[in-house]
Structures are given as structure tokens and as C-alpha cells.
Design an enzyme around this catalytic site. Structure first.
Site, PDB file in Angstrom:
ATOM      1  N   HIS A   1      -7.322  -8.031   9.651  1.00  0.00           N
ATOM      2  CA  HIS A   1      -8.082  -7.188   8.719  1.00  0.00           C
ATOM      3  C   HIS A   1      -8.991  -7.992   7.809  1.00  0.00           C
ATOM      4  CE1 HIS A   1      -4.961  -3.699   9.177  1.00  0.00           C
ATOM      5  NE2 HIS A   1      -5.714  -3.878  10.236  1.00  0.00           N
TER       6      HIS A   1
ATOM      7  N   ASN B   1      12.009  -4.452   7.705  1.00  0.00           N
ATOM      8  CA  ASN B   1      11.237  -3.598   6.826  1.00  0.00           C
ATOM      9  C   ASN B   1      12.147  -2.663   6.041  1.00  0.00           C
ATOM     10  OD1 ASN B   1       8.295  -3.213   6.307  1.00  0.00           O
ATOM     11  ND2 ASN B   1       8.879  -1.058   6.576  1.00  0.00           N
TER      12      ASN B   1
ATOM     13  N   PHE C   1       0.832  -1.209   0.000  1.00  0.00           N
ATOM     14  CA  PHE C   1       0.000   0.000   0.000  1.00  0.00           C
ATOM     15  C   PHE C   1       0.861   1.250   0.000  1.00  0.00           C
ATOM     16  CE2 PHE C   1      -3.939  -2.142   0.386  1.00  0.00           C
ATOM     17  CZ  PHE C   1      -3.680  -3.303   1.114  1.00  0.00           C
TER      18      PHE C   1
ATOM     19  N   GLN D   1      -1.896  -8.417   8.940  1.00  0.00           N
ATOM     20  CA  GLN D   1      -2.783  -7.359   8.462  1.00  0.00           C
ATOM     21  C   GLN D   1      -3.224  -7.672   7.033  1.00  0.00           C
ATOM     22  OE1 GLN D   1      -1.159  -3.222   9.842  1.00  0.00           O
ATOM     23  NE2 GLN D   1       0.601  -4.633   9.760  1.00  0.00           N
TER      24      GLN D   1
ATOM     25  N   CYS E   1     -27.728  -9.684   6.508  1.00  0.00           N
ATOM     26  CA  CYS E   1     -27.948 -10.898   7.327  1.00  0.00           C
ATOM     27  C   CYS E   1     -26.658 -11.524   7.826  1.00  0.00           C
ATOM     28  CB  CYS E   1     -28.736 -11.922   6.500  1.00  0.00           C
ATOM     29  SG  CYS E   1     -27.824 -12.561   5.072  1.00  0.00           S
TER      30      CYS E   1
HETATM   31  N1  APR Z   1      11.495  -6.680   2.466  1.00  0.00           N
HETATM   32  C1  APR Z   1      11.339  -5.824   3.499  1.00  0.00           C
HETATM   33  N2  APR Z   1      10.364  -4.877   3.546  1.00  0.00           N
HETATM   34  C2  APR Z   1       9.539  -4.779   2.478  1.00  0.00           C
HETATM   35  C3  APR Z   1       9.652  -5.632   1.353  1.00  0.00           C
HETATM   36  C4  APR Z   1      10.690  -6.611   1.371  1.00  0.00           C
HETATM   37  N3  APR Z   1      10.877  -7.483   0.359  1.00  0.00           N
HETATM   38  N4  APR Z   1       8.699  -5.272   0.454  1.00  0.00           N
HETATM   39  C5  APR Z   1       8.011  -4.245   1.010  1.00  0.00           C
HETATM   40  N5  APR Z   1       8.507  -3.954   2.223  1.00  0.00           N
HETATM   41  C6  APR Z   1       8.001  -2.973   3.190  1.00  0.00           C
HETATM   42  C7  APR Z   1       7.847  -1.555   2.681  1.00  0.00           C
HETATM   43  O1  APR Z   1       9.026  -0.812   2.958  1.00  0.00           O
HETATM   44  C8  APR Z   1       6.644  -1.038   3.485  1.00  0.00           C
HETATM   45  O2  APR Z   1       7.041  -0.202   4.568  1.00  0.00           O
HETATM   46  O3  APR Z   1       6.690  -3.406   3.497  1.00  0.00           O
HETATM   47  C9  APR Z   1       5.991  -2.290   4.044  1.00  0.00           C
HETATM   48  C10 APR Z   1       4.524  -2.418   3.660  1.00  0.00           C
HETATM   49  O4  APR Z   1       3.847  -1.361   4.296  1.00  0.00           O
HETATM   50  P1  APR Z   1       2.332  -1.024   3.886  1.00  0.00           P
HETATM   51  O5  APR Z   1       2.217  -1.028   2.401  1.00  0.00           O
HETATM   52  O6  APR Z   1       1.945   0.190   4.664  1.00  0.00           O
HETATM   53  O7  APR Z   1       1.509  -2.295   4.373  1.00  0.00           O
HETATM   54  P2  APR Z   1       0.910  -2.577   5.804  1.00  0.00           P
HETATM   55  O8  APR Z   1       1.828  -2.099   6.872  1.00  0.00           O
HETATM   56  O9  APR Z   1       0.520  -3.999   5.805  1.00  0.00           O
HETATM   57  O10 APR Z   1      -0.417  -1.675   5.788  1.00  0.00           O
HETATM   58  C11 APR Z   1      -1.271  -1.794   6.903  1.00  0.00           C
HETATM   59  O11 APR Z   1      -2.889  -0.409   5.770  1.00  0.00           O
HETATM   60  O12 APR Z   1      -3.986   0.148   3.812  1.00  0.00           O
HETATM   61  C12 APR Z   1      -4.112  -0.516   5.018  1.00  0.00           C
HETATM   62  O13 APR Z   1      -5.523  -2.325   5.509  1.00  0.00           O
HETATM   63  C13 APR Z   1      -4.371  -1.987   4.794  1.00  0.00           C
HETATM   64  O14 APR Z   1      -3.559  -3.882   6.067  1.00  0.00           O
HETATM   65  C14 APR Z   1      -3.164  -2.671   5.425  1.00  0.00           C
HETATM   66  C15 APR Z   1      -2.689  -1.639   6.443  1.00  0.00           C
END
Ligand code: APR
Length: 255
Positions: free
Chosen positions: A124, A220, A39, A107, A135
Site C-alpha cells: 500500500h 489477530n 483502522f 499493508q 510528473c
Molecule cells: N495483537 C494481535 N492483533 C492485534 C493487535 C495485537 N497486539 N493489535 C491489533 N490487532 C488486530 C486487530 O484485532 C485488527 O483486526 O489488528 C487488526 C488490524 O486490522 P485493520 O485495522 O483492519 O488493519 P489492516 O488489516 O492492516 O487494514 C488493511 O485497510 O484502511 C485500509 O489501507 C488501509 O492498509 C490498510 C487496510
């Protein structure tokens, strides 16, 4: 921590091996290697392409047809290929099988952790199902998406003709109380929490990272608001870190 990621990983592996209780808290980054875009961060879908406000629960009630039309486009963008679990999902499932992880609290709504074999708490919800707001009946989402593609906007419940909604937690909605209570219990009891592939920006899910007083490890690419409370932060590819952690915990079977 001396800053050398390899020795940090060895140290984390020791803590995971010694832990009585350990839990993973995952986000969209874990499914990126399965072809599902995240996202936020590089290539995140929120922004030029899609506005999260269009997916708020208020919109789904005010303008169910428009909500479903945008939801269908988002689904087709995020799930272009039929996603399969990747090495990160499989490493977490194996850590659990080998007795080094209790569960994955996710999530993500793609169902991939469960398909990889993990005990999964879906904070989620799950996009593979839709639920009737009238219903409460839940049905498989795929045939309903087909009906919306053919112009049934919004799709309606076969049992009571009420409007259907994806069985996911929309912005503005509460998390399913039972799932959140179960997740909080895992997080509170954990000696180690592995927060993997999440920006940790959406509450209350993110707060589970520090719900207990165990060791927090963040894996991350981008910084998160919880990094300053983490004993370990790996700015590395989780599809490398998790299999290497598994190997170092000494629980990987040969082959
Ligand atoms: N290795 C390490 N980190 C990664 C990789 C990878 N291969 N690919 C992506 N990322 C990290 C990105 O840097 C990013 O910070 O994954 C993170 C994903 O963050 P988001 O896109 O914000 O996803 P998430 O934290 O799950 O979002 C939470 O937000 O939109 C709502 O309901 C939706 O469940 C979601 C919630």
C-alpha cells in the site's frame, strides 16, 4: 490442533523451521505497539473519528484541498509520537536474518518493517513519501506536510506545479503492479504464511493469505474472513506470539 495455544505454537514453530519458504503478511496491528492506531477493531480510526470515504482517490481528485486537510489530521492522529519498530517488527526481522523467513509483505505504510531490517514488500505504499500526480516525481512527505500546515492546500509539485498526493494506495486505486506481483510470488511459493495483525478485510492484499497451498497461521485479536482456511489461529497479542515463535523456532541468538 488440540486448542492449547502453547502446543499449537510449538507445532507452528516446527513447520516454520522445516519450511523452505516462509512469508509474513502484516497489517496495522503489528504497528499498534509502536503507538500507531489500527483502522478497525477496538480504537480503530475508521468510524466516529474518520470516514474512509474521505480518503478515496476520487475525493483526492475532486477536492484536493479538502482531501489534504483531512489527510493531515489523520496523519497527526495516527503518528502522534515518532513511531519506532517494536518487538513484533524485530522478531520478524530476526526470523529473516536467521534464515526462517523470506520477507514481510505489508499493508502498512509506516516503513517500520524496513527500519527493523526486514526485506519488505509495501503493498500500500509508504506514507513517508509523496508523489506528483502530474510528473510522477516523489519527495519526502515531512516538508510537504509542513507546507500544508501553513496553508498550501493542496501542496503542489516543485517541478511541474502538479498536485501532490501521499505515495500510498488510496481506496479506489490499484496496488502497484510490481509490488503485488512480487508479493503474490512470495505467497504462492510459501510453505508457511504468517498473517499477523490484519483484519484481512481489504482486497486484493488479504487474498495473499491463501494464494498458495502452504500452511496459513493467523495471529489477530479479532476474527478474520480467512480464519476458516487457517491451520492455526491465535487470538493473542502478536507482540507476545512473534517473539515466542522466534524463540521456539530455535533461531534466537542468546541475549
Ligand atoms: N495483537 C494481535 N492483533 C492485534 C493487535 C495485537 N497486539 N493489535 C491489533 N490487532 C488486530 C486487530 O484485532 C485488527 O483486526 O489488528 C487488526 C488490524 O486490522 P485493520 O485495522 O483492519 O488493519 P489492516 O488489516 O492492516 O487494514 C488493511 O485497510 O484502511 C485500509 O489501507 C488501509 O492498509 C490498510 C487496510
Amino acid at each position: 490442533m488440540d486448542g492449547d495455544p502453547r502446543s499449537a505454537l510449538a507445532s507452528l514453530a516446527e513447520e516454520v523451521r522445516a519450511a523452505d519458504r516462509a512469508v509474513a503478511l502484516t497489517g496495522a496491528g503489528v504497528s499498534a505497539a509502536s503507538g500507531i492506531p489500527t483502522f478497525r477493531g477496538d480504537d480503530g480510526v475508521w468510524g466516529d473519528q474518520f470516514d474512509p470515504a474521505a480518503f478515496h482517490v476520487d475525493r483526492s481528485r475532486r477536492d484536493p484541498a479538502g482531501f489534504w486537510s483531512d489527510r493531515l489530521e489523520l496523519h497527526e492522529t495516527m503518528y502522534a509520537a515518532d513511531p519506532e519498530p517494536n518487538d513484533a517488527h524485530r522478531a520478524l526481522a530476526r526470523l529473516e536474518r536467521e534464515g526462517s523467513l523470506d520477507a514481510v509483505v505489508t499493508q502498512n505504510t509506516d516503513g517500520l518493517h524496513a527500519r527493523a531490517g526486514s526485506t519488505t514488500v509495501e503493498l500500500h505504499g509508504n506514507a513517508r513519501r509523496v508523489v506528483c500526480t502530474g510528473c510522477g516525481e516523489t519527495v519526502d512527505a515531512a516538508p510537504v506536510r509542513e507546507r500544508t500546515r501553513s496553508g498550501e492546500l493542496p501542496p503542489r509539485c516543485g517541478a511541474c506545479d502538479g498536485p501532490l498526493k501521499p505515495d500510498v494506495v488510496l481506496f479506489g486505486e490499484r496496488l502497484p503492479p510490481a509490488a503485488f506481483a512480487e508479493a503474490r510470488e512470495f505467497a504462492r511459493e510459501a510453505d508457511v504464511v504468517l498473517a499477523v495483525g490484519s483484519s484481512l478485510t481489504v482486497e486484493p492484499a488479504a487474498s495473499l493469505a491463501t494464494a498458495g497451498d502452504g500452511t496459513l497461521a493467523v495471529v489477530n485479536f479479532d476474527p478474520t474472513p480467512y480464519d476458516d482456511r487457517a491451520e492455526y489461529v491465535f487470538r493473542e497479542d502478536l507482540t507476545d506470539v512473534l517473539p515466542e515463535l522466534l524463540a521456539r523456532v530455535g533461531t534466537a541468538e542468546d541475549g
